[in-house]
Design a protein around this motif. Structure first.
Motif, PDB file in Angstrom:
ATOM      1  N   SER A  32      52.400  20.027  60.375  1.00 22.14           N
ATOM      2  CA  SER A  32      52.317  18.790  59.425  1.00 22.14           C
ATOM      3  C   SER A  32      52.335  19.416  58.015  1.00 22.14           C
ATOM      4  N   ARG A  35      55.307  20.016  56.297  1.00 19.46           N
ATOM      5  CA  ARG A  35      55.914  18.806  55.894  1.00 19.46           C
ATOM      6  C   ARG A  35      55.513  18.260  54.525  1.00 19.46           C
ATOM      7  N   ASN A  39      57.320  17.111  51.164  1.00 19.62           N
ATOM      8  CA  ASN A  39      57.172  15.452  51.066  1.00 19.62           C
ATOM      9  C   ASN A  39      56.458  14.948  49.433  1.00 19.62           C
TER      10      ASN A  39
END
Length: 64
Positions: A32, A35, A39
């Motif tokens: 996570s 990720r 972003n």
């Protein structure tokens, strides 16, 4: 593979930026964290853009 803290540092996030848990204290997995850095908006270019826009606005006000 680079570790999440290395990825955030490479993008210019401060060392004390919290990347391992959310606002509610919930822990993020390493996946996570990776990720989310993918972003994210890197702070230095965002700051440069805001400073430039601010100066342009101030100059336009001064000229008016």
């Amino acid at each position: 593979m680079l570790q999440p803290h290395e990825l955030y540092a490479a993008q210019g996030f401060p060392v004390d930026y919290i990347i391992d848990r959310g606002h509610d204290g919930r822990r993020f997995t390493k996946g996570s964290q990776v990720r989310m850095v993918g972003n994210s908006v890197s702070p230095p270019p965002a700051e440069a853009l805001i400073r430039t826009l601010w100066r342009s606005t101030e100059q336009a006000r001064a000229a008016a």
